[in-house]
Design a protein around this motif. Sequence first.
Motif, mmCIF file in Angstrom:
data_model
loop_
_atom_site.group_PDB
_atom_site.id
_atom_site.type_symbol
_atom_site.label_atom_id
_atom_site.label_comp_id
_atom_site.label_asym_id
_atom_site.label_seq_id
_atom_site.Cartn_x
_atom_site.Cartn_y
_atom_site.Cartn_z
ATOM 1 N N GLU A 92 0.820 -1.215 0.000
ATOM 2 C CA GLU A 92 0.000 0.000 0.000
ATOM 3 C C GLU A 92 0.854 1.264 0.000
ATOM 4 O OE1 GLU A 92 -2.886 -0.062 3.175
ATOM 5 O OE2 GLU A 92 -4.486 -0.422 1.716
ATOM 6 N N LYS A 93 2.006 1.202 0.649
ATOM 7 C CA LYS A 93 2.917 2.347 0.675
ATOM 8 C C LYS A 93 3.600 2.542 -0.680
ATOM 9 C CE LYS A 93 4.130 2.182 5.611
ATOM 10 N NZ LYS A 93 5.238 1.960 6.583
ATOM 11 N N ARG A 94 3.804 1.444 -1.391
ATOM 12 C CA ARG A 94 4.587 1.499 -2.618
ATOM 13 C C ARG A 94 3.733 1.565 -3.890
ATOM 14 N NH1 ARG A 94 10.008 0.413 -2.458
ATOM 15 N NH2 ARG A 94 10.859 0.242 -0.348
ATOM 16 N N PHE A 95 2.456 1.277 -3.763
ATOM 17 C CA PHE A 95 1.558 1.381 -4.915
ATOM 18 C C PHE A 95 0.262 2.025 -4.430
ATOM 19 C CE2 PHE A 95 -1.305 0.446 -8.270
ATOM 20 C CZ PHE A 95 -0.556 0.169 -9.403
ATOM 21 N N LYS A 96 0.088 3.301 -4.749
ATOM 22 C CA LYS A 96 -1.054 4.051 -4.244
ATOM 23 C C LYS A 96 -2.021 4.434 -5.357
ATOM 24 C CE LYS A 96 1.376 6.117 -0.295
ATOM 25 N NZ LYS A 96 1.740 7.379 0.387
ATOM 26 N N ILE A 97 -3.311 4.342 -5.052
ATOM 27 C CA ILE A 97 -4.350 4.854 -5.938
ATOM 28 C C ILE A 97 -4.593 6.312 -5.537
ATOM 29 C CG2 ILE A 97 -6.703 4.594 -6.773
ATOM 30 C CD1 ILE A 97 -4.905 2.252 -7.466
ATOM 31 N N VAL A 98 -4.384 7.233 -6.455
ATOM 32 C CA VAL A 98 -4.435 8.656 -6.097
ATOM 33 C C VAL A 98 -5.853 9.216 -6.080
ATOM 34 C CG1 VAL A 98 -2.100 9.070 -6.937
ATOM 35 C CG2 VAL A 98 -4.042 9.373 -8.499
ATOM 36 N N PHE A 117 -5.693 -1.665 -18.788
ATOM 37 C CA PHE A 117 -4.396 -1.013 -18.606
ATOM 38 C C PHE A 117 -3.353 -1.721 -19.448
ATOM 39 C CE2 PHE A 117 -5.334 -3.867 -15.128
ATOM 40 C CZ PHE A 117 -4.175 -4.591 -14.887
ATOM 41 N N GLY A 118 -2.188 -1.091 -19.578
ATOM 42 C CA GLY A 118 -1.156 -1.627 -20.458
ATOM 43 C C GLY A 118 0.042 -2.158 -19.695
ATOM 44 N N HIS A 119 0.988 -2.706 -20.446
ATOM 45 C CA HIS A 119 2.234 -3.201 -19.863
ATOM 46 C C HIS A 119 3.167 -2.010 -19.638
ATOM 47 C CE1 HIS A 119 0.672 -7.017 -21.434
ATOM 48 N NE2 HIS A 119 1.443 -7.587 -20.532
ATOM 49 N N TYR A 120 2.816 -1.254 -18.615
ATOM 50 C CA TYR A 120 3.538 -0.015 -18.363
ATOM 51 C C TYR A 120 3.800 0.137 -16.863
ATOM 52 C CZ TYR A 120 4.922 4.872 -18.648
ATOM 53 O OH TYR A 120 5.644 6.037 -18.578
ATOM 54 N N ALA A 121 5.017 0.556 -16.517
ATOM 55 C CA ALA A 121 5.427 0.799 -15.126
ATOM 56 C C ALA A 121 5.344 -0.496 -14.310
ATOM 57 C CB ALA A 121 4.619 1.923 -14.499
ATOM 58 N N SER A 122 4.276 -0.699 -13.550
ATOM 59 C CA SER A 122 4.099 -1.942 -12.790
ATOM 60 C C SER A 122 2.665 -2.400 -12.900
ATOM 61 C CB SER A 122 4.447 -1.727 -11.313
ATOM 62 O OG SER A 122 4.152 -2.895 -10.549
ATOM 63 N N ALA A 228 -13.188 1.559 -17.776
ATOM 64 C CA ALA A 228 -12.248 2.531 -17.215
ATOM 65 C C ALA A 228 -10.818 2.142 -17.575
ATOM 66 C CB ALA A 228 -12.410 2.622 -15.697
ATOM 67 N N PHE A 229 -9.922 3.088 -17.369
ATOM 68 C CA PHE A 229 -8.502 2.885 -17.654
ATOM 69 C C PHE A 229 -7.710 3.162 -16.386
ATOM 70 C CE2 PHE A 229 -4.385 4.854 -18.842
ATOM 71 C CZ PHE A 229 -3.809 3.778 -19.497
ATOM 72 N N LEU A 230 -6.707 2.333 -16.115
ATOM 73 C CA LEU A 230 -5.853 2.547 -14.954
ATOM 74 C C LEU A 230 -4.503 3.074 -15.440
ATOM 75 C CD1 LEU A 230 -5.816 2.119 -11.826
ATOM 76 C CD2 LEU A 230 -4.510 0.036 -12.273
ATOM 77 N N LYS A 231 -4.236 4.332 -15.137
ATOM 78 C CA LYS A 231 -2.973 4.952 -15.530
ATOM 79 C C LYS A 231 -1.970 4.791 -14.398
ATOM 80 C CE LYS A 231 -0.769 9.272 -16.927
ATOM 81 N NZ LYS A 231 -0.922 10.715 -17.208
ATOM 82 N N VAL A 232 -0.948 3.962 -14.630
ATOM 83 C CA VAL A 232 0.073 3.698 -13.620
ATOM 84 C C VAL A 232 1.311 4.538 -13.933
ATOM 85 C CG1 VAL A 232 1.478 1.954 -12.486
ATOM 86 C CG2 VAL A 232 -0.801 1.347 -13.333
ATOM 87 N N THR A 233 1.837 5.207 -12.918
ATOM 88 C CA THR A 233 3.012 6.054 -13.067
ATOM 89 C C THR A 233 4.090 5.615 -12.088
ATOM 90 O OG1 THR A 233 1.596 7.930 -13.642
ATOM 91 C CG2 THR A 233 3.863 8.431 -13.026
ATOM 92 N N LYS A 234 5.318 5.565 -12.565
ATOM 93 C CA LYS A 234 6.434 5.262 -11.668
ATOM 94 C C LYS A 234 6.915 6.566 -11.056
ATOM 95 C CE LYS A 234 10.662 2.536 -11.268
ATOM 96 N NZ LYS A 234 11.577 1.583 -11.943
ATOM 97 N N TYR A 240 5.033 3.505 -6.964
ATOM 98 C CA TYR A 240 4.143 3.756 -8.093
ATOM 99 C C TYR A 240 2.846 4.408 -7.622
ATOM 100 C CZ TYR A 240 7.246 0.266 -10.191
ATOM 101 O OH TYR A 240 8.358 -0.414 -10.630
ATOM 102 N N GLU A 241 2.228 5.118 -8.539
ATOM 103 C CA GLU A 241 0.901 5.685 -8.304
ATOM 104 C C GLU A 241 0.005 5.313 -9.478
ATOM 105 O OE1 GLU A 241 1.960 9.701 -5.686
ATOM 106 O OE2 GLU A 241 1.335 9.884 -7.792
ATOM 107 N N ALA A 242 -1.281 5.198 -9.203
ATOM 108 C CA ALA A 242 -2.231 4.858 -10.260
ATOM 109 C C ALA A 242 -3.460 5.756 -10.166
ATOM 110 C CB ALA A 242 -2.648 3.394 -10.159
ATOM 111 N N LYS A 243 -3.957 6.139 -11.318
ATOM 112 C CA LYS A 243 -5.140 6.996 -11.398
ATOM 113 C C LYS A 243 -6.201 6.298 -12.242
ATOM 114 C CE LYS A 243 -6.657 11.597 -12.916
ATOM 115 N NZ LYS A 243 -6.231 12.869 -13.554
ATOM 116 N N ILE A 244 -7.446 6.291 -11.742
ATOM 117 C CA ILE A 244 -8.556 5.709 -12.495
ATOM 118 C C ILE A 244 -9.132 6.770 -13.423
ATOM 119 C CG2 ILE A 244 -10.811 4.594 -12.380
ATOM 120 C CD1 ILE A 244 -8.714 4.637 -9.267
#
Length: 292
Positions: A92-98, A117-122, A228-234, A240-244
């Motif tokens: 939860e600390k390392r992968f957050k939904i913003v 979602f795509g094969h991107y970041a994690s 929906a799309f999950l945008k994952v950012t390193k 990592y962070e992810a935005k719906i």
Amino acid sequence: MQFLIYLLVYPLLWVISKLPFKILYLISDGLYVLVYHIIGYRKKVVTENLNLVFPDKTEKEIASIRKKFYRHLCDMFLEMAKTMSITNKTLEKRFKIVNPEEFERLEGLNKSIILMFGHYASWEWTIVLQNYINFKALAVYKKLANKHFDKLVRDIRSKFDLTLISTKETINTINNNEINNIKSITGFLSDQSPRLSKDVYWGEFMGIEIPCFTGAERLAKKLDLTTAFLKVTKVKRGFYEAKIITLAEDSREYPDYELTNMFLREVEKQITEAPEYYFWTHKRWKHREKKQ
């Protein structure tokens, strides 16, 4: 033979999973030298893909992206192994939904959700999603040939109440859930290259026409699901962070393939922003010249 390979590899993965992150990334630095500079794992494929989608970049720019990608690839491989023993609190600390409130809003529509979602970041650490939702979490995956590793993958990815379903089980599983009024959020990695067939949809991805998976869109329309799309950012190494991003509350209102195209545009934005975090070792554009 499958079991023997499993017996040889599993202890190594287990040991890696128990290492502190600082040690893990020191190993990753060494692995990068081996994979990139000595073995040159799929370096030709990566270089061809980068040159293909970034024709205006110089050789120096391509080389810079390539090196950054291989460093990320090695990090991601070890992070996958780390997932075997990682705790819910640490993940939860390392992968957050913003924007978890968007999940709450979509669940309020009382419709199951297709999450692309795509094969991107994690994508491995998206298993933490169940912590943010009330619906049942499902993820579509392709079964591994080695049944022992397939079970290991299923066990790892389901440790936080995520249920893995194979591509062949997808339609029946979600359909049965709908019949029994079990609302779900189903994750699809939809940027892969499908097998060629006469009725495959050809769409544009990074300026190149390629065959595209449309299963997520077709399922959303057939069962009247939200898309929906999950945008994952390193953010930084190991974080990592992810935005719906909602693509369609009513998927049936959209023309055929429009949702697939919307998904591809979102993945393109990610690649443009930071290309080193895309999975360049796969041959995404291998069928580009085979359209009849």
